[in-house]
Design a protein around this motif. Structure first.
Motif, PDB file in Angstrom:
ATOM      1  N   GLY A 259      34.442  22.292  50.825  1.00  0.00           N
ATOM      2  CA  GLY A 259      34.010  22.113  49.590  1.00  0.00           C
ATOM      3  C   GLY A 259      33.479  23.367  48.772  1.00  0.00           C
ATOM      4  O   GLY A 259      32.889  23.099  48.102  1.00  0.00           O
ATOM      5  N   CYS A 260      33.956  24.571  49.552  1.00  0.00           N
ATOM      6  CA  CYS A 260      33.607  25.643  48.768  1.00  0.00           C
ATOM      7  C   CYS A 260      34.496  26.200  47.496  1.00  0.00           C
ATOM      8  O   CYS A 260      35.838  25.715  47.667  1.00  0.00           O
ATOM      9  CB  CYS A 260      33.564  26.844  49.872  1.00  0.00           C
ATOM     10  N   GLU A 261      33.955  26.920  46.699  1.00  0.00           N
ATOM     11  CA  GLU A 261      34.644  27.776  45.968  1.00  0.00           C
ATOM     12  C   GLU A 261      34.574  29.164  46.007  1.00  0.00           C
ATOM     13  O   GLU A 261      33.363  29.661  46.199  1.00  0.00           O
ATOM     14  CB  GLU A 261      34.194  27.414  44.249  1.00  0.00           C
ATOM     15  N   ILE A 262      35.538  29.820  46.122  1.00  0.00           N
ATOM     16  CA  ILE A 262      35.589  31.230  46.337  1.00  0.00           C
ATOM     17  C   ILE A 262      35.318  31.998  44.994  1.00  0.00           C
ATOM     18  O   ILE A 262      35.892  32.041  44.015  1.00  0.00           O
ATOM     19  CB  ILE A 262      36.840  31.821  46.738  1.00  0.00           C
ATOM     20  N   ALA A 263      34.311  32.540  45.076  1.00  0.00           N
ATOM     21  CA  ALA A 263      33.504  33.453  43.785  1.00  0.00           C
ATOM     22  C   ALA A 263      34.289  34.743  43.780  1.00  0.00           C
ATOM     23  O   ALA A 263      34.833  35.083  42.580  1.00  0.00           O
ATOM     24  CB  ALA A 263      32.201  33.686  44.000  1.00  0.00           C
ATOM     25  N   PHE A 264      34.491  35.327  44.846  1.00  0.00           N
ATOM     26  CA  PHE A 264      35.232  36.652  44.648  1.00  0.00           C
ATOM     27  C   PHE A 264      35.583  37.246  46.163  1.00  0.00           C
ATOM     28  O   PHE A 264      34.911  36.658  47.037  1.00  0.00           O
ATOM     29  CB  PHE A 264      34.531  37.953  43.959  1.00  0.00           C
ATOM     30  N   TRP A 265      36.615  38.128  46.258  1.00  0.00           N
ATOM     31  CA  TRP A 265      36.815  38.862  47.763  1.00  0.00           C
ATOM     32  C   TRP A 265      37.364  40.082  47.371  1.00  0.00           C
ATOM     33  O   TRP A 265      37.955  40.239  46.343  1.00  0.00           O
ATOM     34  CB  TRP A 265      37.518  37.935  48.657  1.00  0.00           C
ATOM     35  N   LYS A 266      37.258  40.937  48.243  1.00  0.00           N
ATOM     36  CA  LYS A 266      37.890  42.220  48.288  1.00  0.00           C
ATOM     37  C   LYS A 266      36.647  43.324  47.357  1.00  0.00           C
ATOM     38  O   LYS A 266      36.848  43.216  46.177  1.00  0.00           O
ATOM     39  CB  LYS A 266      39.466  42.471  47.529  1.00  0.00           C
ATOM     40  N   VAL A 267      36.382  44.083  48.043  1.00  0.00           N
ATOM     41  CA  VAL A 267      35.416  45.166  47.187  1.00  0.00           C
ATOM     42  C   VAL A 267      35.900  46.588  47.643  1.00  0.00           C
ATOM     43  O   VAL A 267      36.395  46.745  48.763  1.00  0.00           O
ATOM     44  CB  VAL A 267      33.858  44.849  47.959  1.00  0.00           C
ATOM     45  N   ALA A 268      35.770  47.481  46.577  1.00  0.00           N
ATOM     46  CA  ALA A 268      36.390  48.632  46.865  1.00  0.00           C
ATOM     47  C   ALA A 268      35.677  49.745  47.479  1.00  0.00           C
ATOM     48  O   ALA A 268      34.928  50.623  47.202  1.00  0.00           O
ATOM     49  CB  ALA A 268      36.765  49.206  45.596  1.00  0.00           C
ATOM     50  N   ILE A 269      35.138  49.343  48.686  1.00  0.00           N
ATOM     51  CA  ILE A 269      34.289  50.079  49.574  1.00  0.00           C
ATOM     52  C   ILE A 269      35.188  50.221  50.914  1.00  0.00           C
ATOM     53  O   ILE A 269      35.751  49.737  51.253  1.00  0.00           O
ATOM     54  CB  ILE A 269      32.944  49.801  49.974  1.00  0.00           C
ATOM     55  N   LYS A 270      34.704  51.349  51.548  1.00  0.00           N
ATOM     56  CA  LYS A 270      35.386  51.613  52.919  1.00  0.00           C
ATOM     57  C   LYS A 270      34.058  51.901  53.899  1.00  0.00           C
ATOM     58  O   LYS A 270      33.449  52.887  53.618  1.00  0.00           O
ATOM     59  CB  LYS A 270      36.128  52.975  52.821  1.00  0.00           C
ATOM     60  N   PRO A 271      33.806  51.488  54.860  1.00  0.00           N
ATOM     61  CA  PRO A 271      34.557  50.169  55.374  1.00  0.00           C
ATOM     62  C   PRO A 271      33.932  49.029  54.832  1.00  0.00           C
ATOM     63  O   PRO A 271      32.913  49.145  54.244  1.00  0.00           O
ATOM     64  CB  PRO A 271      34.152  50.371  56.966  1.00  0.00           C
TER      65      PRO A 271
END
Length: 401
Positions: A259-271
């Motif tokens: 029942g989840c909604e994905i708000a965001f994924w992938k952030v420009a950081i390392k690691p």
């Protein structure tokens, strides 16, 4: 990289989704580390009267003086001083009516009930005036303050046995992967010990008190559904591993079925690039899911940058992000790449050098590091002796206490 969020934007989006915890009244003595859910105002004045700041004699007028009594802490002198009179007084004792200053013990010459000194101290000398610390009704601690030892002492001194604090969020940590072995003493060659869940729980426990551990969970939709069912009453769920989009990365699909909604994924950081945030509204509860990468150092760094601030924000801390500090490079740091990078490093309080390995699976270098060096996207080389930005790993990098 156009679809990846930068760090500040991702942190802002996550914190805006933080669940807001209700308040509760708790005993001050058990409130260490808790976050105030309202102002704490003084219920009394401190000092409640003019007090002596030193051991010696409360005096009136010029000497020599006649000693007419004593004022001790908890046993004030009952009378008033006239010119040329004095009372023996101890530190913290009430100044007698008419007392103008305190002649400290080292400067006093006593002969029976007669007292003299080379010089009379100026009026008001060595007196703590009534209310100089705070007066009844003053705000002692503001909403959102974190209660450390000093804050607890102030609340008690201000007349409070209990204080209003934010309830701690109910948190669960779930790690997943067929390769994870729950018993570190019995690990097959095709497995690794499941350390991420315990590591993340250890990071969060000082903030939230108790963290439920779920897993390790196999890469199987049925097993994942059962595990998520155990987290149905939590406010915040932290997952480690499986949040990417490979053939065996099932977390996102399992969360959607839950029942989840994905708000965001992938952030420009390392690691830590494959970070995911999701929300779930069920049974009147607003839940946040924070999906961390499976590589242990990536999991640690993203927990530091996202999970810890999320916990703080949920309890009402106004500045929940870790605080940057400036150190001097003890070695040259090479130019950076397109992502913001966090380098495991060791600082002596002035200079900082990087840990030997920066591989996202290398726990050895994490264990010896006491800070993270922040490198901006496409950062230029930093030479020895030049300033560099670091985040302390002590206390989660938080300057709130």
């Amino acid at each position: 990289m156009a679809s990846w969020l930068d760090l500040a934007e991702a942190q802002a989006q996550l914190l805006a989704l933080a669940p807001k915890m209700a308040s509760e009244q708790v005993a001050v003595e058990g409130a260490l580390g808790r976050v105030l859910a309202g102002n704490v105002n003084a219920a009394r004045t401190q000092p409640p009267a003019d007090l002596s700041a030193m051991d010696g004699y409360a005096i009136a007028g010029d000497g020599p003086w006649r000693i007419v009594g004593e004022s001790r802490a908890g046993a004030p002198f009952g009378g008033a001083l006239g010119p040329g009179e004095a009372v023996r007084i101890s530190t913290g004792a009430h100044m007698p009516a008419g007392g103008e200053s305190v002649l400290i013990q080292e400067n006093a010459v006593r002969n029976g009930d007669r007292l003299s000194a080379d010089a009379t101290p100026e009026a008001g000398r060595h007196i703590r005036r009534q209310g100089f610390d705070y007066c009844k009704g003053d705000t002692l601690l503001g909403e959102g303050a974190v209660l450390g030892p000093g804050q607890i002492a102030l609340a008690i001194a201000g007349g409070h046995a209990t204080v209003p604090v934010a309830k701690r969020p109910k948190v669960a940590v779930l790690d997943s992967g067929d390769e994870l072995a729950s018993d570190p003493a019995h690990v097959r060659d095709d497995q690794i010990p499941a350390s991420n869940g315990t590591m993340i729980a250890a990071m969060l426990t000082p903030l939230v008190g108790t963290v439920e551990r779920i897993g390790p969970v196999a890469d199987d939709m049925g097993a994942m559904a059962n595990a998520l069912g155990r987290a149905s009453d939590c406010d915040i769920l932290i997952t480690s591993g499986g949040a990417s989009v490979g053939d065996h990365d099932l977390v996102q699909d399992a969360l959607r079925e839950w029942g989840c909604e994905i708000a965001f994924w992938k952030v420009a950081i390392k690691p830590g690039k494959p970070l995911m945030v999701a929300t779930r509204e069920a049974e009147g509860r607003h839940q946040i899911v924070l999906g961390l990468p499976g590589n242990p150092v990536s999991s640690f760094v993203t927990a530091y940058l996202f999970a810890l601030p999320l916990m703080r924000a949920s309890m009402g801390i106004e500045a929940p992000l870790p605080s940057p500090q400036t150190r001097v490079a003890g070695e040259a740091f090479p130019a950076g790449g397109p992502r913001r990078e966090f380098v495991r490093a060791i600082s002596d309080g002035e200079k900082v050098v990087s840990a030997a390995s920066q591989d996202s699976s290398a726990l050895g270098s994490l264990a010896i590091s006491n800070c993270l060096v922040e490198r901006e996207p496409n950062a230029p080389e930093v030479a020895i002796g030049e300033p560099i930005t670091v985040y302390s790993l002590q206390n989660g990098g938080f300057a709130g206490v």
